[in-house]
Design an enzyme around this catalytic site. Structure first.
Site, mmCIF file in Angstrom:
data_model
loop_
_atom_site.group_PDB
_atom_site.id
_atom_site.type_symbol
_atom_site.label_atom_id
_atom_site.label_comp_id
_atom_site.label_asym_id
_atom_site.label_seq_id
_atom_site.Cartn_x
_atom_site.Cartn_y
_atom_site.Cartn_z
ATOM 1 N N SER A 289 0.668 -1.606 0.218
ATOM 2 C CA SER A 289 -0.079 -0.040 0.265
ATOM 3 C C SER A 289 0.994 0.971 0.048
ATOM 4 O O SER A 289 1.694 1.394 -1.102
ATOM 5 C CB SER A 289 -0.851 -0.198 1.329
ATOM 6 O OG SER A 289 -2.429 0.720 0.228
ATOM 7 N N HIS A 431 -7.716 -6.029 -0.561
ATOM 8 C CA HIS A 431 -6.550 -4.315 -0.140
ATOM 9 C C HIS A 431 -5.255 -5.525 0.626
ATOM 10 O O HIS A 431 -5.953 -5.483 1.947
ATOM 11 C CB HIS A 431 -6.699 -3.368 -0.013
ATOM 12 C CG HIS A 431 -5.594 -2.475 0.308
ATOM 13 N ND1 HIS A 431 -5.010 -2.167 -0.972
ATOM 14 C CD2 HIS A 431 -5.142 -1.659 1.779
ATOM 15 C CE1 HIS A 431 -4.073 -1.421 -0.872
ATOM 16 N NE2 HIS A 431 -4.137 -0.620 1.249
#
Ligand code: GTR
Length: 455
Positions: A289, A431
């Protein structure tokens, strides 16, 4: 409901189901596609964000192989001596900002923990404090290192920053509890500080034993040691100290938080060069990320990193900004005004004006191996944009004489592309940094590090 109305509803449902099933079949054969149902749900949540491929605007990417004065780059030498430095400068000036160059003069390392029989004998554990200025009370970071005892040292090693403190990656009680400032909302964080409650909480993202058994070392640093992740006008972390060394002024191309975190990774590499148990020529830098954006920027600048891995890095990471799919430049600068340099804000809503796009960040890593991942449900990070950046960097790899990505079409779900120096996969799920991702990073490293177990 009338009969004809219920028939229409029934037919619509059937079509939706078969469309979805067909969609899955297509992605298995000929490329991943975002789920239309998911796009619809996400659009309801954030109506200003585009989650539809058909709404991606037309765009033209800057050519990594044409210099800013229009010369076409046709040989590796011109790439290395002219175009690569030029692109690096463009990223410094317009995106991440300029960091201090090289190893700080008085930086000092202190190994404060060494256990050669850690994790029931599986590993050697070291904890090292890096004091950036060598001064008491100055900025510092702690590196946690596990090295596999079963392979001969020096060991090839993965290095990554972590979100919650070193002690969150494994329940090992000997890991120093992080004392730094923490973002709220994480398990075991009270008043922006970690408590014992948070020990081992992130182990799912760090399969330590698996990595060690595979023959690799693992090194990790809490990113907040380098710069706490909130906007304080660059008064804390490494910014203030090093900005002072440069006269205390912050020009519009001064380093932001991502620049600082990436700089910290290079300082970890400075330490690895001094540690005979770590093979500093075989260090893979990775990140998830915001820390995936950071890993790419660290690997782009510092060519000592032999492999660079970006996990779900999205906007400002591996995803092409010009697609404006999911998170955009304007959005990221608004939510996180401290991540990039001030100049980057000029491109809020005007991505086409950027002299670079993220395929050029990947190109800066060439010819070193790079691996990019996306997640099926992570439309915010624009999986297709991440794939396309890899594809558009491929030409630079080939110019330098190595196979790049080796495919033109986006692969299907859970079908990694790992043939050449650019690896890519889009995995099922959301994610996250998962064991599946790690498995493929290790396979990729085996291929490029000629296998850790053969030593
Ligand atoms: C999000 C941000 C992304 C990504 C993510 C993360 O809020 O919009 O760019 O970096 O955070 O780091 O978890």
């Amino acid at each position: 409901m009338t009969n004809s109305k219920s028939l229409i509803v029934f037919l619509t449902l059937i079509t939706a189901v078969s469309f979805h099933a067909k969609g899955l079949a297509v992605s298995a054969e000929g490329g991943w596609k975002a789920s239309p149902e998911l796009a619809e749900t996400l659009t309801k949540r954030r109506p200003e964000t585009n989650y539809y491929e058909q709404a991606v605007p037309k765009y033209t990417l800057p050519d990594p192989l044409v210099t800013s004065d229009g010369r076409i780059v046709t040989d590796a030498r011109t790439w290395r001596t002219r175009r690569r430095p030029e692109i690096l400068e463009l990223f410094r000036t317009h995106v991440y900002g300029r960091s201090p160059i090289g190893r700080p003069m008085n930086m000092a390392f202190k190994v404060f923990d060494l256990d050669r029989k850690a994790l029931a004998g599986l590993a050697t554990r070291k904890q090292v404090t890096v004091s950036f200025t060598g001064k008491i009370g100055g900025p510092k970071m702690d590196i946690l290192i596990y090295l596999p005892n079963a392979v001969k040292t020096p060991a090839a090693t993965f290095v990554l920053l972590n979100f919650g403190g070193n002690h969150t990656i494994h329940p090992d009680p000997a890991i120093k509890l992080s004392k730094g400032w923490m973002r709220p909302g994480r398990a075991g964080v009270v008043k922006n500080r970690a408590t014992e409650e948070s020990r081992g909480r992130s182990y799912l993202s760090y399969p330590v034993e698996k990595i060690l058994k595979h023959g690799y070392g693992l090194a990790t640093i809490y990113y907040g040691d380098i710069d706490p992740d909130f906007h304080d006008g660059f008064k804390n972390g490494v910014h203030r100290v090093f900005d002072e060394l440069f006269g205390g002024k912050r020009p519009p191309d001064a380093w932001g938080a991502i620049g600082a975190w990436a700089w910290g990774l290079s300082r970890a590499m400075d330490y690895f060069e001094t540690d005979g148990d770590i093979d500093h020529k075989r260090v893979a830098v990775l990140g998830h990320s915001r820390l995936g954006k950071t890993a790419l920027w660290a690997g782009a600048q510092d060519q000592r990193f032999a492999i660079v891995i970006s996990n779900n890095s999205g906007c400002g990471g591996a995803a092409l900004s010009r697609r404006r799919f999911g998170e955009t430049v304007g959005r990221i600068n608004k939510s996180f005004p401290h991540w990039f340099c001030e100049n980057f804000k000029k491109y809020n809503g005007r991505e086409d004006g950027l002299p670079v796009d993220q395929h050029m960040l990947i190109a800066l890593i060439a010819p070193r191996p790079v691996y990019v991942t996306s997640a099926d449900e992570d439309l915010w990070a624009d999986p297709r944009g991440e794939f396309l950046a890899c594809r558009r960097a491929d030409r630079v790899y080939r110019l330098l004489g190595v196979d790049g990505l080796g495919v033109v079409q986006m692969p299907g779900l859970d079908s990694p592309v790992q043939k050449g120096a650019i690896g890519y996969h889009v995995r099922s799920g959301s994610h996250a940094l998962s064991e599946y991702d790690w498995q493929h990073f290790m396979d990729f490293a085996d291929m490029h590090f000629t296998g850790p177990r053969q030593r």
